[in-house]
Design an enzyme around this catalytic site. Structure first.
Site: not given
Length: 605
Positions: A333-335, A337, A361
């Site tokens: 998720y985000c960083i 990811g 994500f």
């Protein structure tokens, strides 16, 4: 006579209350001064852009004036004309002896929802003139021709910040809501507001961060983050949580989620009805989630390699050992990811097929266009961060929170500040805002590596960012991937996310674009029937092609679409697995100990 006496008595009581409250304001002002004195000095670059931004804007303006004076004169004359007409209309109403505002045809703005902004001549004049000024400034900035695209974005962004800050609603003397409240409460609202202000500054060691939620309304593990599970592994970087099954059988391949360590993982587990974690478990998946440590200064030398080795690789190894499988499915998720991509690139070069499929994500892997947050990724800010973390050993959560709040300043700074400090209102009991205020620090080394190497230099997309000393490439990643981006995401722009995913070497690539933003687009349970999503089965080419051929699933959460995709990657059904095992005893109940707000000191594995 009796009525007059009662009225006079009430008036005296009201005056006494007002004087008492004003005396409290004076005492609180002294406390405020003391609180502000606790503020630590910080690098000036963290407080705003360098003067270079304003100089470039000024030079561009005067250059345009010299090259095309008629256009600038037309713009000024138009502004003067509107302002003069506004003044004449206001004067005309007053000369007629009418206590009402002139007709207002300006666009509606929810900041000016109090009827007095439309009905009272004084407040209406302030509102109209402010909106005319804001319009003029925006038109002038957008018309500048001698700025490169990056500088244009920065000038537009910081100019808008100044315009928003100068709204008359942000000042007590020109805010009718605040004035009416103060009169109605005999000044009690001012006392309560000042108490709120002092409390927030004291809580943040002299820094002003508006408290957005009632912190006493929630307790992590009690009425928020309550999905049953257990910590089954712990080291210096993370706790690994395994969630208790709710189905008799589960898919064979387990799933591990790596949330961003900029925030805490329980955004995916706020309450049962909107918990992505609970939903995944209920679909028959064995779910593990990493809860990252909240570091203090002793983590100063922790870098991206440490997160990959002690978080990603170790977490995957423990999941395989507990479940007795050779592979796992992974989510970033985000960083997290972005870092999952680095990990997958490393595994691909090593010929390691530990990960069967990967989901991302709101993830950026190509930072050519980082979106709105890009205004803070220039040398003046980044060099200032590097200098500050070299002193502190961490990138303090205060800076991170303040930066992201300014991307939505009216919603996350000014409006909450007005309600709390001018109106004296208590913050709402809102779980999402509670989580938003429960921030984390970042290790000094890691923050510089990420911001400089990935965001500024775009090292991952260029195949230049090293993992354990060896650069990795997106094209080396060939396993099935699914990416979920969000349409109005101001942190990870969906088109940038799409462009990054298109560079993966995978033949099996699925892209889903959800409506709404960075958080609401992801935390969108099926039972809400609120935000829809877009899908397109065609190969990934360009964002424009994706949208041109996309199918829109109106008011349908993306969760079931992804769940169907994930099930295909997760193998046959096996007996449900309870948390832990002989070699991984339960260490604590979910949500664990690292989720606590106090930064943890580094311990050995």
């Amino acid at each position: 006579m009796i009525k007059m006496a009662i009225t006079q008595n009430k008036s005296n009581e009201s005056l006494a209350r007002l004087n008492a409250n004003l005396a409290k304001v004076e005492e609180l002002s002294k406390r405020l001064t003391t609180a502000l004195s606790q503020r630590k000095s910080s690098d000036p670059a963290l407080s705003g852009p360098s003067q270079d931004v304003y100089m470039k804007a000024a030079n561009a303006y005067f250059s345009d004036v010299m090259q095309n004076p008629s256009r600038m004169i037309e713009s000024q004359v138009s502004y003067w004309g509107k302002t003069l007409q506004h003044y004449v209309d206001a004067q005309s109403v007053l000369l007629k002896g009418e206590v009402k505002a002139p007709e207002d045809n300006l666009p509606k703005d929810r900041r000016f929802s109090n009827p007095m902004w439309d009905e009272n001549p004084f407040f209406n004049y302030l509102k109209q003139q402010y909106l005319l000024n804001a319009e003029m400034v925006a038109e002038t900035v957008s018309g500048l021709e001698n700025l490169d695209p990056i500088e244009r974005k920065r000038v537009e962004y910081f100019t808008q910040q100044i315009v928003d800050m100068m709204s008359p609603t942000n000042f007590f003397g020109t805010n009718p809501d605040a004035l009416e409240r103060a009169v109605a409460t005999d000044g009690e609202s001012l006392v309560a507001g000042l108490e709120n202000l002092v409390r927030d500054i004291e809580a943040n060691n002299g820094e002003l961060l508006v408290n957005l939620a009632d912190k006493s309304a929630f307790e992590v593990g009690k009425n928020i983050a309550t999905t049953p599970g257990a910590v089954v592994y712990r080291n210096k970087m993370m706790e690994l949580i395994q969630y208790s099954p709710t189905t008799e059988t589960v898919h064979e391949t387990p799933l591990i989620i790596f949330p961003p360590w900029i925030n805490k993982f329980y955004i995916m587990d706020l309450k049962p009805q909107n918990s992505l974690i609970k939903w995944i478990v209920d679909q028959g998946f064995t779910l593990f989630v990493v809860s990252w440590v909240n570091p203090d200064q002793s983590y100063a030398d922790v870098g991206m390699d440490d997160y990959i080795r002690d978080g990603y690789l170790r977490g995957m190894a423990e999941v395989r050992r507990i479940c007795g499988t050779k592979q796992v499915n992974a989510v970033g998720y985000c960083i997290a990811g972005t870092t999952l991509s680095l990990t997958l690139g490393h595994l691909a070069k090593a010929g390691d097929n530990t990960v069967k499929s990967a989901t991302f994500f709101t993830t950026l892997t190509d930072f050519v266009d980082p979106g709105e947050v890009g205004v803070f990724l220039t040398d003046d800010f980044v060099d200032g961060i590097a200098r500050q973390v070299a002193v502190d050993g961490i990138l303090d959560k205060t800076f991170m929170s303040r930066t992201f709040s300014f991307l939505r300043s009216n919603d996350l700074i000014y409006q909450p500040a007005i309600k709390s400090y001018m109106m004296g209102e208590a913050p709402p009991a809102f779980d999402l805002l509670f989580w938003n205020g429960d921030g984390t620090n970042l290790p000094a080394k890691m923050s510089v590596e990420y911001i400089q190497g990935l965001c500024q230099q775009n090292g991952l997309a260029k195949g230049e960012f090293p993992v354990f000393g060896d650069p990795v490439k997106l094209s080396d990643i060939k396993l099935p991937i699914c990416a979920i981006a969000c349409e109005t995401d101001h942190i990870a722009a969906w088109k940038s996310s799409y462009n990054g995913m298109a560079q993966f070497g995978s033949k099996d690539k699925t892209f889903i674009m959800a409506q709404s933003g960075h958080i609401a687009g992801i935390v969108n349970p099926p039972n809400k029937n609120k935000y829809g999503h877009y899908t397109n089965d065609a190969p990934l080419t360009t964002p424009e092609d994706f949208m041109a051929g996309a199918t829109f699933h109106e008011k349908q959460s993306w969760w079931p679409t992804w769940g169907t995709w994930l099930a295909k990657q997760s193998g046959k059904q096996v007996e449900a697995r309870e948390p832990g095992g002989p070699d991984n005893p339960v260490l604590a109940a979910a949500p664990g100990t690292y989720v606590g707000a106090v930064p943890a000191k580094k311990t050995e594995s």
